[in-house]
Design a protein around this motif. Structure first.
Motif, PDB file in Angstrom:
ATOM      1  N   PRO A 132       0.861  -1.188   0.000  1.00  0.00           N
ATOM      2  CA  PRO A 132       0.000   0.000   0.000  1.00  0.00           C
ATOM      3  C   PRO A 132       0.901   1.244   0.000  1.00  0.00           C
ATOM      4  N   GLY A 133       0.657   2.150  -0.941  1.00  0.00           N
ATOM      5  CA  GLY A 133       1.595   3.277  -1.095  1.00  0.00           C
ATOM      6  C   GLY A 133       0.981   4.616  -0.776  1.00  0.00           C
ATOM      7  N   ALA A 134      -0.219   4.618  -0.167  1.00  0.00           N
ATOM      8  CA  ALA A 134      -0.839   5.913   0.172  1.00  0.00           C
ATOM      9  C   ALA A 134      -1.281   5.905   1.627  1.00  0.00           C
ATOM     10  N   GLY A 135      -0.438   5.354   2.478  1.00  0.00           N
ATOM     11  CA  GLY A 135      -0.690   5.428   3.917  1.00  0.00           C
ATOM     12  C   GLY A 135      -1.304   4.189   4.512  1.00  0.00           C
ATOM     13  N   GLY A 136      -1.626   3.187   3.673  1.00  0.00           N
ATOM     14  CA  GLY A 136      -2.289   1.996   4.202  1.00  0.00           C
ATOM     15  C   GLY A 136      -1.484   1.294   5.274  1.00  0.00           C
ATOM     16  N   THR A 137      -0.154   1.246   5.105  1.00  0.00           N
ATOM     17  CA  THR A 137       0.652   0.498   6.084  1.00  0.00           C
ATOM     18  C   THR A 137       0.789   1.273   7.395  1.00  0.00           C
ATOM     19  N   GLN A 138       0.481   2.558   7.363  1.00  0.00           N
ATOM     20  CA  GLN A 138       0.601   3.384   8.569  1.00  0.00           C
ATOM     21  C   GLN A 138      -0.765   3.624   9.237  1.00  0.00           C
ATOM     22  N   ARG A 139      -1.811   3.719   8.441  1.00  0.00           N
ATOM     23  CA  ARG A 139      -3.112   4.023   9.043  1.00  0.00           C
ATOM     24  C   ARG A 139      -3.878   2.751   9.447  1.00  0.00           C
ATOM     25  N   PRO A 230       9.766  -9.960  -3.309  1.00  0.00           N
ATOM     26  CA  PRO A 230      10.314  -9.034  -2.305  1.00  0.00           C
ATOM     27  C   PRO A 230       9.256  -8.266  -1.524  1.00  0.00           C
ATOM     28  N   ALA A 231       8.036  -8.114  -2.067  1.00  0.00           N
ATOM     29  CA  ALA A 231       7.059  -7.216  -1.440  1.00  0.00           C
ATOM     30  C   ALA A 231       6.614  -7.632  -0.044  1.00  0.00           C
ATOM     31  N   PRO A 232       6.254  -8.895   0.205  1.00  0.00           N
ATOM     32  CA  PRO A 232       5.710  -9.228   1.533  1.00  0.00           C
ATOM     33  C   PRO A 232       6.612  -8.823   2.698  1.00  0.00           C
ATOM     34  N   VAL A 233       7.917  -9.030   2.575  1.00  0.00           N
ATOM     35  CA  VAL A 233       8.790  -8.654   3.694  1.00  0.00           C
ATOM     36  C   VAL A 233       8.774  -7.137   3.896  1.00  0.00           C
ATOM     37  N   ARG A 234       8.693  -6.405   2.773  1.00  0.00           N
ATOM     38  CA  ARG A 234       8.635  -4.939   2.879  1.00  0.00           C
ATOM     39  C   ARG A 234       7.349  -4.497   3.589  1.00  0.00           C
ATOM     40  N   CYS A 235       6.292  -5.305   3.430  1.00  0.00           N
ATOM     41  CA  CYS A 235       5.024  -4.987   4.135  1.00  0.00           C
ATOM     42  C   CYS A 235       5.256  -5.086   5.635  1.00  0.00           C
ATOM     43  N   VAL A 236       5.970  -6.145   6.046  1.00  0.00           N
ATOM     44  CA  VAL A 236       6.237  -6.330   7.482  1.00  0.00           C
ATOM     45  C   VAL A 236       7.042  -5.145   8.001  1.00  0.00           C
ATOM     46  N   ASP A 237       8.088  -4.769   7.256  1.00  0.00           N
ATOM     47  CA  ASP A 237       8.932  -3.633   7.689  1.00  0.00           C
ATOM     48  C   ASP A 237       8.092  -2.367   7.851  1.00  0.00           C
ATOM     49  N   ALA A 238       7.211  -2.118   6.885  1.00  0.00           N
ATOM     50  CA  ALA A 238       6.434  -0.872   6.902  1.00  0.00           C
ATOM     51  C   ALA A 238       5.476  -0.845   8.088  1.00  0.00           C
ATOM     52  N   VAL A 239       4.825  -1.983   8.356  1.00  0.00           N
ATOM     53  CA  VAL A 239       3.889  -2.016   9.495  1.00  0.00           C
ATOM     54  C   VAL A 239       4.658  -1.868  10.799  1.00  0.00           C
ATOM     55  N   GLU A 240       5.857  -2.431  10.836  1.00  0.00           N
ATOM     56  CA  GLU A 240       6.668  -2.282  12.053  1.00  0.00           C
ATOM     57  C   GLU A 240       6.996  -0.800  12.279  1.00  0.00           C
ATOM     58  N   THR A 243       4.606   1.152  14.229  1.00  0.00           N
ATOM     59  CA  THR A 243       4.620   1.027  15.709  1.00  0.00           C
ATOM     60  C   THR A 243       5.841   1.732  16.311  1.00  0.00           C
ATOM     61  N   LYS A 244       6.798   2.093  15.452  1.00  0.00           N
ATOM     62  CA  LYS A 244       8.047   2.629  16.027  1.00  0.00           C
ATOM     63  C   LYS A 244       8.297   4.083  15.663  1.00  0.00           C
ATOM     64  N   ALA A 245       7.964   4.448  14.428  1.00  0.00           N
ATOM     65  CA  ALA A 245       8.339   5.800  13.964  1.00  0.00           C
ATOM     66  C   ALA A 245       7.158   6.754  14.081  1.00  0.00           C
ATOM     67  N   LYS A 246       7.497   8.050  14.017  1.00  0.00           N
ATOM     68  CA  LYS A 246       6.419   9.051  13.975  1.00  0.00           C
ATOM     69  C   LYS A 246       5.657   8.857  12.648  1.00  0.00           C
ATOM     70  N   PHE A 247       4.404   9.294  12.600  1.00  0.00           N
ATOM     71  CA  PHE A 247       3.559   9.027  11.430  1.00  0.00           C
ATOM     72  C   PHE A 247       4.252   9.477  10.136  1.00  0.00           C
ATOM     73  N   ASP A 248       4.752  10.717  10.101  1.00  0.00           N
ATOM     74  CA  ASP A 248       5.340  11.223   8.848  1.00  0.00           C
ATOM     75  C   ASP A 248       6.591  10.442   8.453  1.00  0.00           C
ATOM     76  N   ASP A 249       7.345   9.997   9.478  1.00  0.00           N
ATOM     77  CA  ASP A 249       8.533   9.184   9.138  1.00  0.00           C
ATOM     78  C   ASP A 249       8.097   7.825   8.579  1.00  0.00           C
ATOM     79  N   GLY A 250       7.048   7.282   9.173  1.00  0.00           N
ATOM     80  CA  GLY A 250       6.512   6.007   8.681  1.00  0.00           C
ATOM     81  C   GLY A 250       6.038   6.141   7.246  1.00  0.00           C
ATOM     82  N   MET A 251       5.414   7.281   6.962  1.00  0.00           N
ATOM     83  CA  MET A 251       4.909   7.521   5.594  1.00  0.00           C
ATOM     84  C   MET A 251       6.075   7.597   4.618  1.00  0.00           C
ATOM     85  N   LYS A 252       7.163   8.217   5.063  1.00  0.00           N
ATOM     86  CA  LYS A 252       8.348   8.357   4.191  1.00  0.00           C
ATOM     87  C   LYS A 252       8.922   6.963   3.894  1.00  0.00           C
TER      88      LYS A 252
END
Ligand code: T1G
Length: 697
Positions: A132-139, A230-240, A243-252
């Motif tokens: 998801p490239g428009a905030g799905g992994t963060q929201r 390669p995508a599924p592992v990147r999904c895990v990283d993004a969701v992680e 839980t760790k970064a500020k919202f805007d950093d997560g979006m980046k």
């Protein structure tokens, strides 16, 4: 207009309107932004509702725009969602039917979300090799919790809206609206119109009580499952990150991962396969809305492995089936196999007992053709011999009602000859299932010279109903898949003569990504099948050279697993393929008899000779009009022959390599005296595209 705007009693309603699924293309994004502008500037408007016209809220970003400047033209999806979230008045998403990908991300940017029950909610980007490239992994993790969100993002599978609404503490849906969605959404908007501050999903917290352990476990599991993607592992990283970064950093982080995945060959292959599957259902000269015949009952001739498997497809779709055989014991045996298949599914928990009973209740049997008269479609799956087909089709022609469709499951015989056995060639068609017929997705729909357009469209739509990927083939020897595998098998035989062992060829091809190499496949399917076809071919095409290795093997009675030995040796009861001394000796003697000094052959040469033989034959099939398009060839190989999905099919793979390079390799193969120079002349279509620097797609 790709989004409409109206005001109903102080509530602005913006309706996405970009058929067929409200893909969030540039025009739609722009119209939504303009609608927001209008609503904010209109003092009479207290709140805003966004919804979708037709059969979806939104199917996500407009994947037809991918790779074009429009996809990133402002307002791009990220900007639009930020605009919604930053609106000065409350924005309510009114969701129904389908809300996927960028559509769900848009809804997550709204302040509130109301939803009809039964709506399919998903972030399927991973199925396109991206995330998801428009905030799905963060929201989404902030809205429904980390584990539920990660499951949805890594699987890409839809979840019903009412199930998500039941997650304790979820903030995805503020209300599930039974009955009229718009009425409920407007009422809800009036209720919250004055509420401030406007709630934003980005302000919620995504947390996990044991994050490091959970994400470590998730990463390992996903890595093992999706080894070539390669995508599924990147999904895990993004969701992680959520839980760790500020919202805007997560979006980046998400945006960087998205951009990186978009350009991977795996994602290009998956997007190619997505469109190829949909393109295959289109028949260039038959309009999509051609009226189709009603198929309420299906008859199947033959209760063997194919007949039973074919029958199951229709039983699974709730269509009654009557199976005809010549003898009662053949019927009993066939029904017993169907029962065994279903019982195995029940045991694995894949099929409920009551569903199993329901399906068996739709099945009947008969020994008499006279009892088939009320079937709307009959599919024969009898012995692959033209005289047997003739008897069957003459009998069917005599008993089937006018307008019934007569289909043959033949895999190699001439469908036009079969149609000529009847007085109704316009109602005859080929439905070539792949064994096991109730499992393999591919259905080659063979269009005879006289097959009526509505018969073709009926079978194409019926094929989709029984969850098959239908590919239309013209009439030629082997249609699409088998005609190509013939050249692939010839190359495999030549490689043995030139110095390869069966295990070396299989390993190279399996490393490339095929589910199974040609020799393990032969041992599984039965080497005698190819033997029978070659015997016919020796008569029909005496100057088409084959390696004799496969014939020598069959003359030793080594048909494969079914005789306990084939290219490989087998331990009774086990399926492990053991390299065979005897076979390797036989190959050595055969090379000596041919005067061939065995040479070391690289895996690259093995793979390229096998795969490019498919490409060259596939190009001929397209230019002869047997297949309508190169992507149909890819669909055949992805769904019927175990070609690796992450390479997108043989034609897509050739595009990835570059057709000019493919032609150069073929020129080299043509110089090999032990090979077949005639075959390696590039198909004219391939030569032309390569010379013009073009690709199949
Ligand atoms: N964009 C454009 N066209 C689409 C589309 C889409 N997202 N989805 C489907 N179509 C077309 C499809 O090609 C076909 O067109 C027609 O709609 C009917 O499709 C930033 C970037 C929505 C469940 O992956 O799963 O958002 O061939 O036959 O069976 O994170 O289509 O008729 O011309 O499948 O009713 C993520 C993919 C995009 C959803 C409807 N979204 N689509 O199923 O119809 S990436 C998806 C589906 C994204 C953001 C990222 C299904 C469906 P035609 P259909 P259906």
């Amino acid at each position: 207009m790709s989004a409409s705007y109206e005001v109903r009693g102080g509530i602005a309603v913006i309706t996405l309107n970009n058929p067929p699924v409200n893909g969030l293309g540039y025009d739609t994004r722009k119209a939504v932004a303009e609608g927001l502008e209008k609503a904010e500037d209109d003092a009479a408007v207290k709140a805003i509702v966004i919804t979708g016209a037709g059969k979806a809220f939104s199917g996500g970003a407009d994947i037809k725009e991918f790779g074009s400047p429009k996809a990133l033209a402002e307002p791009n999806l990220l900007s639009l969602i930020a605009r919604v979230e930053g609106a000065s008045k409350p924005v309510v998403a009114a969701i129904h039917t389908v809300c996927m990908g960028g559509g769900l991300e848009l809804a997550l940017g709204c302040h509130y979300r109301v939803v009809s029950p039964g709506a399919q909610i998903a972030l399927p980007e991973v199925k396109l090799g991206i995330l998801p490239g428009a905030g799905g992994t963060q929201r989404l993790p902030r809205a429904i919790g980390v584990e539920a969100a990660l499951n949805m993002i890594v699987s890409g599978e839809p979840v019903k809206s009412e199930l998500l609404a039941q997650i304790p503490g979820q903030k995805l849906f503020d209300r599930v609206i039974e009955g009229d969605l718009m009425q409920g959404a407007i009422a809800f908007a009036n209720e919250i119109a004055a509420a401030r501050p406007l709630p934003m999903v980005r302000d919620l917290k995504a947390k996990h009580h044991d994050g490091d352990a959970y994400f470590g476990f998730a990463r390992n599991t996903v890595k093992a499952m999706a080894k070539n993607f390669p995508a599924p592992v990147r999904c895990v990283d993004a969701v992680e990150q959520a839980t760790k970064a500020k919202f805007d950093d997560g979006m980046k982080h998400e945006r960087e991962a998205f951009a990186a995945l978009m350009i991977t060959p795996e994602s290009k292959a998956l997007r190619h396969a997505f469109f190829a599957e949909r393109a295959a259902s289109k028949v260039p000269d038959v309009p999509e809305d051609t009226p189709i015949r009603d198929i309420r009952k299906v008859a199947v001739i033959g209760a063997g492995t194919m007949g039973g498997g074919i029958s199951m497809n229709f039983l699974n779709a709730g269509i009654p089936v009557v199976i005809l055989e010549m003898k009662q014991e053949a019927l009993d045996k066939g029904i017993a196999i169907i029962r065994k298949n279903y019982e195995a599914q029940v045991k694995k928990g894949k099929l409920k007992e009551d569903k199993y009973a329901e399906r068996m209740a739709l099945l009947s049997t008969t020994l008499s053709y006279a009892e088939l008269g009320d079937a709307d479609l009959v599919i024969e799956a009898v012995f692959e011999e033209i005289s047997v087909k003739q008897k069957v089709f003459e009998s069917l022609d005599a008993v089937m009602k006018p307008g019934a469709i007569l289909a043959s499951n033949t895999s190699t015989l001439d469908l036009d000859k079969i149609a000529a056995f009847t007085k109704r060639p316009q109602d005859v068609i080929g439905m070539h299932f792949f064994s096991p017929a109730n499992v393999m997705k591919l259905l080659e729909v063979v269009r005879g010279a006289k097959t009526a357009p509505d018969v073709l469209m009926t079978v194409m739509k019926l094929g989709k109903k029984i969850k098959k990927t239908c590919v239309v083939s013209g009439v030629c020897d082997g249609f699409i898949g088998n005609r190509m595998i013939e050249q692939y098998s010839r190359q495999a035989g030549f490689l043995l003569e030139e110095g390869c062992t069966p295990q070396q060829v299989d390993k190279a091809v399996e490393k490339f990504g095929f589910a199974m190499g040609p020799f393990r496949m032969g041992d599984l399917a039965g080497n005698d099948i190819g033997w029978a076809i070659r015997k016919r071919r020796y008569v029909e095409k005496p100057n088409l050279r084959y390696s004799k290795t496969a014939d020598l093997l069959c003359e030793l009675g080594r048909y494969g697993q079914k005789t306990g030995a084939g290219w490989y040796d087998y331990v009774p009861g086990k399926r492990d393929a053991i390299p065979s001394e005897l076979v390797n000796d036989m190959l050595g003697k055969h090379r000596a008899a041919l005067g061939i000094t065995p040479r070391k052959i690289s895996d690259d040469e093995i793979v390229h000779r096998l795969v490019y033989s498919l490409v060259n034959e596939g190009a001929r099939i397209v230019e002869e009009g047997i297949a309508s398009r190169a992507s149909d060839i890819d669909m055949v190989y992805l769904t019927g022959y175990g070609f690796p999905l992450w390479r997108g099919g043989p034609m897509n793979y050739a595009d990835t390599v570059g057709l000019w390079n493919v032609v150069q390799a073929m020129k080299k193969f043509a110089k090999n005296p032990a090979d077949d120079a005639g075959f390696w002349q590039p198909a004219p279509l391939l030569a032309r595209l390569a010379a013009e620097g073009k690709s199949f797609s």
